[in-house]
Design a protein around this motif. Structure first.
Motif, PDB file in Angstrom:
ATOM      1  N   UNK A  76       0.834  -1.207   0.000  1.00 61.13           N
ATOM      2  CA  UNK A  76       0.000   0.000   0.000  1.00 61.13           C
ATOM      3  C   UNK A  76       0.865   1.253   0.000  1.00 61.13           C
ATOM      4  N   UNK A  77       1.896   1.275   0.859  1.00 65.16           N
ATOM      5  CA  UNK A  77       2.757   2.460   0.901  1.00 65.16           C
ATOM      6  C   UNK A  77       3.525   2.624  -0.413  1.00 65.16           C
ATOM      7  N   UNK A  78       3.957   1.497  -0.981  1.00 64.27           N
ATOM      8  CA  UNK A  78       4.676   1.574  -2.256  1.00 64.27           C
ATOM      9  C   UNK A  78       3.778   2.101  -3.356  1.00 64.27           C
ATOM     10  N   UNK A  79       2.515   1.637  -3.340  1.00 62.76           N
ATOM     11  CA  UNK A  79       1.573   2.109  -4.354  1.00 62.76           C
ATOM     12  C   UNK A  79       1.315   3.602  -4.205  1.00 62.76           C
ATOM     13  N   UNK A  80       1.103   4.048  -2.959  1.00 68.08           N
ATOM     14  CA  UNK A  80       0.833   5.475  -2.727  1.00 68.08           C
ATOM     15  C   UNK A  80       2.000   6.318  -3.193  1.00 68.08           C
ATOM     16  N   UNK A  81       3.219   5.881  -2.836  1.00 67.19           N
ATOM     17  CA  UNK A  81       4.398   6.649  -3.236  1.00 67.19           C
ATOM     18  C   UNK A  81       4.583   6.674  -4.742  1.00 67.19           C
ATOM     19  N   UNK A  82       4.443   5.521  -5.372  1.00 65.00           N
ATOM     20  CA  UNK A  82       4.637   5.438  -6.831  1.00 65.00           C
ATOM     21  C   UNK A  82       3.562   6.204  -7.574  1.00 65.00           C
ATOM     22  N   UNK A  83       2.301   5.977  -7.157  1.00 66.21           N
ATOM     23  CA  UNK A  83       1.195   6.645  -7.840  1.00 66.21           C
ATOM     24  C   UNK A  83       1.289   8.157  -7.676  1.00 66.21           C
ATOM     25  N   UNK A  84       1.634   8.601  -6.466  1.00 66.89           N
ATOM     26  CA  UNK A  84       1.736  10.042  -6.227  1.00 66.89           C
ATOM     27  C   UNK A  84       2.822  10.660  -7.092  1.00 66.89           C
ATOM     28  N   UNK A  85       3.953   9.976  -7.151  1.00 65.57           N
ATOM     29  CA  UNK A  85       5.063  10.508  -7.954  1.00 65.57           C
ATOM     30  C   UNK A  85       4.706  10.542  -9.432  1.00 65.57           C
ATOM     31  N   UNK A  86       4.037   9.501  -9.936  1.00 68.95           N
ATOM     32  CA  UNK A  86       3.709   9.437 -11.355  1.00 68.95           C
ATOM     33  C   UNK A  86       2.646  10.451 -11.741  1.00 68.95           C
ATOM     34  N   UNK A  87       1.798  10.833 -10.788  1.00 66.84           N
ATOM     35  CA  UNK A  87       0.702  11.757 -11.110  1.00 66.84           C
ATOM     36  C   UNK A  87       1.165  13.201 -11.162  1.00 66.84           C
ATOM     37  N   UNK A  88       2.319  13.502 -10.590  1.00 66.03           N
ATOM     38  CA  UNK A  88       2.790  14.883 -10.591  1.00 66.03           C
ATOM     39  C   UNK A  88       3.118  15.372 -11.999  1.00 66.03           C
ATOM     40  N   UNK A  89       3.665  14.503 -12.811  1.00 61.96           N
ATOM     41  CA  UNK A  89       4.072  14.914 -14.169  1.00 61.96           C
ATOM     42  C   UNK A  89       2.875  15.308 -15.025  1.00 61.96           C
ATOM     43  N   UNK A  90       1.838  14.460 -15.152  1.00 62.27           N
ATOM     44  CA  UNK A  90       0.695  14.900 -15.977  1.00 62.27           C
ATOM     45  C   UNK A  90       0.003  16.144 -15.437  1.00 62.27           C
ATOM     46  N   UNK A  91      -0.007  16.320 -14.113  1.00 65.19           N
ATOM     47  CA  UNK A  91      -0.620  17.528 -13.552  1.00 65.19           C
ATOM     48  C   UNK A  91       0.178  18.751 -13.969  1.00 65.19           C
ATOM     49  N   UNK A  92       1.497  18.634 -13.933  1.00 64.22           N
ATOM     50  CA  UNK A  92       2.340  19.756 -14.356  1.00 64.22           C
ATOM     51  C   UNK A  92       2.122  20.067 -15.832  1.00 64.22           C
ATOM     52  N   UNK A  93       1.972  19.015 -16.654  1.00 68.84           N
ATOM     53  CA  UNK A  93       1.745  19.221 -18.098  1.00 68.84           C
ATOM     54  C   UNK A  93       0.413  19.925 -18.321  1.00 68.84           C
ATOM     55  N   UNK A  94      -0.640  19.449 -17.627  1.00 68.83           N
ATOM     56  CA  UNK A  94      -1.955  20.075 -17.783  1.00 68.83           C
ATOM     57  C   UNK A  94      -1.927  21.528 -17.332  1.00 68.83           C
ATOM     58  N   UNK A  95      -1.292  21.801 -16.247  1.00 70.30           N
ATOM     59  CA  UNK A  95      -1.227  23.169 -15.739  1.00 70.30           C
ATOM     60  C   UNK A  95      -0.508  24.080 -16.724  1.00 70.30           C
ATOM     61  N   UNK A  96       0.579  23.561 -17.339  1.00 71.96           N
ATOM     62  CA  UNK A  96       1.320  24.351 -18.325  1.00 71.96           C
ATOM     63  C   UNK A  96       0.450  24.660 -19.542  1.00 71.96           C
ATOM     64  N   UNK A  97      -0.317  23.667 -19.989  1.00 76.04           N
ATOM     65  CA  UNK A  97      -1.198  23.889 -21.142  1.00 76.04           C
ATOM     66  C   UNK A  97      -2.291  24.897 -20.817  1.00 76.04           C
ATOM     67  N   UNK A  98      -2.845  24.792 -19.613  1.00 79.00           N
ATOM     68  CA  UNK A  98      -3.872  25.755 -19.220  1.00 79.00           C
ATOM     69  C   UNK A  98      -3.305  27.169 -19.211  1.00 79.00           C
ATOM     70  N   UNK A  99      -2.080  27.344 -18.711  1.00 82.96           N
ATOM     71  CA  UNK A  99      -1.459  28.663 -18.680  1.00 82.96           C
ATOM     72  C   UNK A  99      -1.262  29.213 -20.089  1.00 82.96           C
ATOM     73  N   UNK A 100      -0.825  28.333 -20.990  1.00 80.71           N
ATOM     74  CA  UNK A 100      -0.639  28.777 -22.380  1.00 80.71           C
ATOM     75  C   UNK A 100      -1.958  29.191 -23.010  1.00 80.71           C
ATOM     76  N   UNK A 101      -3.029  28.415 -22.734  1.00 82.88           N
ATOM     77  CA  UNK A 101      -4.334  28.730 -23.309  1.00 82.88           C
ATOM     78  C   UNK A 101      -4.883  30.038 -22.717  1.00 82.88           C
ATOM     79  N   UNK A 102      -4.646  30.262 -21.411  1.00 84.37           N
ATOM     80  CA  UNK A 102      -5.113  31.504 -20.792  1.00 84.37           C
ATOM     81  C   UNK A 102      -4.343  32.700 -21.347  1.00 84.37           C
ATOM     82  N   UNK A 103      -3.047  32.474 -21.580  1.00 80.84           N
ATOM     83  CA  UNK A 103      -2.222  33.569 -22.102  1.00 80.84           C
ATOM     84  C   UNK A 103      -2.537  33.883 -23.558  1.00 80.84           C
ATOM     85  N   UNK A 104      -3.140  32.936 -24.274  1.00 79.93           N
ATOM     86  CA  UNK A 104      -3.485  33.155 -25.681  1.00 79.93           C
ATOM     87  C   UNK A 104      -4.629  34.162 -25.774  1.00 79.93           C
TER      88      UNK A 104
END
Length: 376
Positions: free
Chosen positions: A159-187
């Motif tokens: 369970x702890x391994x899953x939480x750590x792995x899943x949390x770490x893997x989810x940070x990247x797509x969130x950062x990508x989505x946030x960057x795209x949203x910023x670009x779209x807002x700036x457009x």
């Protein structure tokens, strides 16, 4: 000699000896059964228990009597009874001590198994060594407990391994989505209504990002990822936390008093994690406080251990919910429904890592006091 007769008493007339001649012709019997009789002493008449025997000496018959007063016999019986009672009490105590010792010896393996279970705070720290016993039932119980704890430990680690792995893997797509949203807002070609929705979506991503980082931090703390090589002056650390929280306190017009006068220094610790622990507690004291409220941070000794108390004048916690406040994602009735409780979960994890005991006292509409007892 013919006609010899003698009767002898001791000084207190307790015992006597009598020898008198008898006539064979008058109810002669050689063995006379014992009996009670009265004899006259110099001053009074006493009751005696008498043993009689008839003997022949030089052709003449004599009756020999040996007597003892009934008072002396009763005293002797009382003495014997007391001795018997004392002896029975001593024997009973000896038997009881032997029984208790034997019972403890038999149940000692069970006590060891119970001690193993009571000492467990984390499944990975369980003592899997076998309990020495020749009793088949205790051996089977110990094996069953060890097997159960191995399964629990395995599930806990997964369970702890899953939480750590899943949390770490989810940070990247969130950062990508946030960057795209910023670009779209700036457009400039993005319509204003769409931009507003994108800003709201960024807020959702920000909250999700905070949750994931909290889960990742909890996972790292519980995995002992962080080293403890710092030495920290607790009072100086609390001053840093209050300085860090000044803006939030000013926003709600909340005052804070630091009444820690001790220069207690904690060694073999992680300063960054301790800062996070105190910052979360102070942050909660601000978040759940009342407008124009107060926060008081003080120190004291609890069972000879240095302790820090963080008290607020906030909404308080219901008594039936105090035992659950350190569980993540558990909603409390008197708190903000948006809270996920991960802040206190992080506090508890960091405290356990540093052997800090947390005691919570709270009263609805009057505030809460979190006391941290440093036992390391």
């Amino acid at each position: 000699p013919e006609g010899f007769s003698q009767q002898i008493y001791d000084d207190d007339f307790t015992n006597f000896l009598s020898v008198v001649p008898v006539d064979k012709g008058l109810g002669y019997t050689e063995n006379i059964p014992p009996g009670n009789t009265q004899r006259k002493s110099e001053t009074d008449i006493k009751d005696y228990r008498v043993l009689s025997q008839q003997v022949n000496i030089d052709g003449r018959s004599y009756q020999i009597e040996v007597g003892q007063s009934l008072d002396a016999i009763q005293r002797l019986e009382q003495t014997i009874n007391k001795f018997a009672i004392y002896l029975m009490l001593i024997i009973s105590m000896i038997v009881l001590a032997i029984d208790i010792g034997f019972t403890r010896m038999i149940l000692h393996p069970l006590e060891n198994i119970i001690a193993k279970l009571k000492s467990v705070k984390k499944p990975e720290n369980f003592d899997f060594s076998e309990v020495k016993t020749t009793t088949g039932e205790f051996r089977y119980l110990d094996e069953s407990v060890n097997q159960m704890m191995r399964q629990i430990n395995e599930a806990f680690l997964k369970e702890k391994e899953f939480v750590g792995t899943a949390s770490h893997e989810m940070l990247t797509p969130i950062a990508v989505l946030n960057s795209r949203f910023e670009n779209m807002i700036a457009d400039q070609e993005t319509p204003e209504p769409i931009s507003e929705k994108l800003v709201d979506s960024q807020g959702v991503l920000l909250r999700l990002n905070k949750i994931i980082k909290s889960l990742l931090l909890i996972s790292k703390v519980e995995y002992n990822y962080y080293v403890k090589e710092d030495s920290v002056n607790i009072r100086d650390l609390l001053e840093e936390v209050l300085s860090y929280s000044e803006d939030r306190m000013e926003t709600r017009n909340i005052s804070a008093k630091l009444e820690v006068v001790s220069d207690y220094v904690m060694s073999h610790c992680n300063k960054s994690l301790l800062f996070t622990m105190f910052a979360n507690l102070v942050g909660n004291a601000i978040k759940y406080n009342k407008e124009n409220g107060e926060i008081t941070i003080s120190s004291k000794l609890v069972d000879r251990h240095f302790a820090v108390s963080i008290a607020d004048t906030g909404v308080g916690i219901a008594p039936q919910e105090i035992d659950y406040i350190f569980e993540g994602f558990r909603k409390l009735k008197n708190h903000n429904n948006e809270s996920n409780r991960l802040g206190l979960h992080i506090v508890k994890s960091i405290a356990n890592m540093h052997q800090i005991e947390i005691v919570v006292q709270s009263e609805l509409d009057k505030g809460s006091v979190f006391t941290l007892i440093f036992k390391s």
